[in-house]
Enzyme design. Structure first.
Site, PDB file in Angstrom:
ATOM      1  N   ASP A  69     -86.708 -11.486  17.997  1.00 30.84           N
ATOM      2  CA  ASP A  69     -87.545 -11.969  17.079  1.00 30.84           C
ATOM      3  C   ASP A  69     -89.390 -11.089  16.652  1.00 30.84           C
ATOM      4  O   ASP A  69     -89.656 -10.532  17.277  1.00 30.84           O
ATOM      5  CB  ASP A  69     -87.652 -12.867  17.614  1.00 30.84           C
ATOM      6  CG  ASP A  69     -88.873 -14.290  16.786  1.00 30.84           C
ATOM      7  OD1 ASP A  69     -88.185 -15.147  16.019  1.00 30.84           O
ATOM      8  OD2 ASP A  69     -90.161 -13.926  16.560  1.00 30.84           O
ATOM      9  N   HIS A 114     -92.023 -11.686  16.114  1.00 33.63           N
ATOM     10  CA  HIS A 114     -93.030 -13.044  16.623  1.00 33.63           C
ATOM     11  C   HIS A 114     -92.698 -12.471  18.607  1.00 33.63           C
ATOM     12  O   HIS A 114     -91.602 -12.869  19.184  1.00 33.63           O
ATOM     13  CB  HIS A 114     -93.354 -13.764  16.902  1.00 33.63           C
ATOM     14  CG  HIS A 114     -93.743 -14.243  15.884  1.00 33.63           C
ATOM     15  ND1 HIS A 114     -93.443 -14.269  14.244  1.00 33.63           N
ATOM     16  CD2 HIS A 114     -95.109 -13.906  14.776  1.00 33.63           C
ATOM     17  CE1 HIS A 114     -93.482 -14.650  13.624  1.00 33.63           C
ATOM     18  NE2 HIS A 114     -94.584 -13.975  13.246  1.00 33.63           N
ATOM     19  N   HIS A 125     -91.324 -18.911  22.404  1.00 30.63           N
ATOM     20  CA  HIS A 125     -92.591 -18.992  22.737  1.00 30.63           C
ATOM     21  C   HIS A 125     -93.002 -19.934  23.642  1.00 30.63           C
ATOM     22  O   HIS A 125     -94.585 -20.238  24.577  1.00 30.63           O
ATOM     23  CB  HIS A 125     -93.924 -19.371  21.487  1.00 30.63           C
ATOM     24  CG  HIS A 125     -93.784 -18.190  20.222  1.00 30.63           C
ATOM     25  ND1 HIS A 125     -94.237 -16.899  20.548  1.00 30.63           N
ATOM     26  CD2 HIS A 125     -93.374 -18.337  19.455  1.00 30.63           C
ATOM     27  CE1 HIS A 125     -94.026 -16.394  19.162  1.00 30.63           C
ATOM     28  NE2 HIS A 125     -93.141 -17.194  18.529  1.00 30.63           N
ATOM     29  N   ASP A 176     -86.395 -13.524  11.523  1.00 35.39           N
ATOM     30  CA  ASP A 176     -87.966 -13.326  10.804  1.00 35.39           C
ATOM     31  C   ASP A 176     -87.983 -11.881  10.321  1.00 35.39           C
ATOM     32  O   ASP A 176     -89.239 -10.889   9.752  1.00 35.39           O
ATOM     33  CB  ASP A 176     -89.066 -13.430  11.309  1.00 35.39           C
ATOM     34  CG  ASP A 176     -88.896 -14.155  12.506  1.00 35.39           C
ATOM     35  OD1 ASP A 176     -88.184 -12.871  13.780  1.00 35.39           O
ATOM     36  OD2 ASP A 176     -89.782 -14.407  13.242  1.00 35.39           O
TER      37      ASP A 176
END
Length: 344
Positions: free
Chosen positions: A196, A198, A160, A285
């Site tokens: 991931d 996200h 991120h 995740d």
């Protein structure tokens, strides 16, 4: 497969985070790395070695000097202003405010160099983040020197982190730093595949105008999930990077059947791109019991993920990203890595 890891990465110890509009116990905890490390030892996956120190130079290849200067001076500035413990940004130069100034006050600087309020930063956070980057760089060097694959057990995670902003628990974009290092070491084309839950908004931002680094991301639809404002299917790159960015935003509740279809499509893009090296932003995740995610992959599916990545036939660097079901994290992570190894 060799793993790179340092105990110094455990010194970033957040206690709280701002999540879903409320203060909550932090989930990006040192135990995440400890469970993965212990599972690697238990299964005999391979040697674990400490990272070498690479200095600031490789970080400057993907992050702005102003951002790194702020992070390097963060601890001293906190001490000058009497701040103790972890701090959070809370004010940003959004539309209608000036984005061309950098305030002297710590709170203003935190807003200038972040994009969310959910990433606590404490006295040891930046040191841990720099060692995490060294971990990715050391594993990248193993691949550059001839290892078929290597695993960078990075913590805190990185995907991120943007060129000049932290957020999403991330301070240095480990995958981007490693990819740029491999480019600088003569690999002509790098493919980064982010699995991931996200979207890897930071990695996308860093390489969005480049054609030598292909960025591919399989993630939850940002209309429903963090980071909300990036990760849509129509984001395909600009300028020289047009066509070298592709996102697969998937619906909440996606299981292996839907997720693996996107994986096959992404792997196809890697092959047509003609990558010399694959960098995998390895988020765990998508797991069905992850506390902050809503996909439905099971532990056995991570073994299948590793086997599919091996079929790319490329030197492969695995870089640890998210994954917060701590009790299962070590199993799921090693399932990917052993699935890759066993498919050879």
């Amino acid at each position: 497969m060799k793993t790179v890891f340092s105990e110094l990465q455990l010194n970033h110890r957040p206690t709280f985070e701002l999540s879903d509009g409320a203060m909550a116990p932090a989930v990006e905890l040192p135990a995440r790395a400890e469970f993965v490390r212990d599972r690697i030892v238990e299964t005999g996956l391979g040697a674990i070695q400490p990272p070498d120190a690479f200095g600031r130079g490789p970080l400057e290849r993907v992050h702005s000097r102003a951002y790194l200067d702020f992070m390097d001076g963060f601890r001293a500035q906190c001490e000058r202003e009497g701040r103790t413990g972890e701090v959070f940004p809370f004010c940003w130069p959004t539309a209608g405010l000036r984005a061309d100034v950098t305030p002297r006050h710590l709170d203003g600087q935190l807003g200038r160099y972040s994009f969310d309020a959910g990433t606590p930063i404490g006295p040891e956070s930046w040191r841990a983040a720099k060692v995490s980057a060294d971990t990715a760089l050391s594993a990248a060097r193993l691949v550059k020197d001839g290892e078929r694959a290597a695993f960078a057990l990075c913590r805190p995670p990185g995907h991120h982190a943007m060129s000049d902003r932290f957020g999403g628990y991330c301070f240095v974009n480990n995958a981007a730093v490693a990819a740029q290092y491999l480019r600088d070491q003569s690999a002509a084309r790098i493919a980064i595949l982010d699995v991931d839950y996200h979207h890897g908004n930071g990695t996308q931002e860093i390489f969005y105008e480049r054609s030598d680094v292909l960025f591919l991301s399989i993630h939850a639809d940002p209309a429903d999930e963090y980071p909300y404002f990036l990760g849509y299917a129509d984001e395909t790159g600009t300028g020289e990077g047009a066509g070298f960015n592709q996102n697969w935003p998937l619906a909440i509740g996606t299981d292996w059947d839907g997720w693996s279809a996107a994986l096959d499509a992404a792997c196809g893009r890697v092959m047509t791109f003609g990558a010399d090296v694959a960098v995998i932003s390895l988020g765990l995740d998508p797991y069905e019991h992850d506390p902050i995610s809503r996909f439905r992959l099971q532990s056995g599916d991570f073994t299948r993920l590793g086997a599919r990545l091996e079929k790319l036939g490329l030197p492969t660097l695995f870089v640890m990203e998210g994954g917060y079901a701590i009790d299962a994290l070590g199993v799921n992570c090693v399932n990917v890595l052993s699935g890759f190894e066993d498919a050879r």
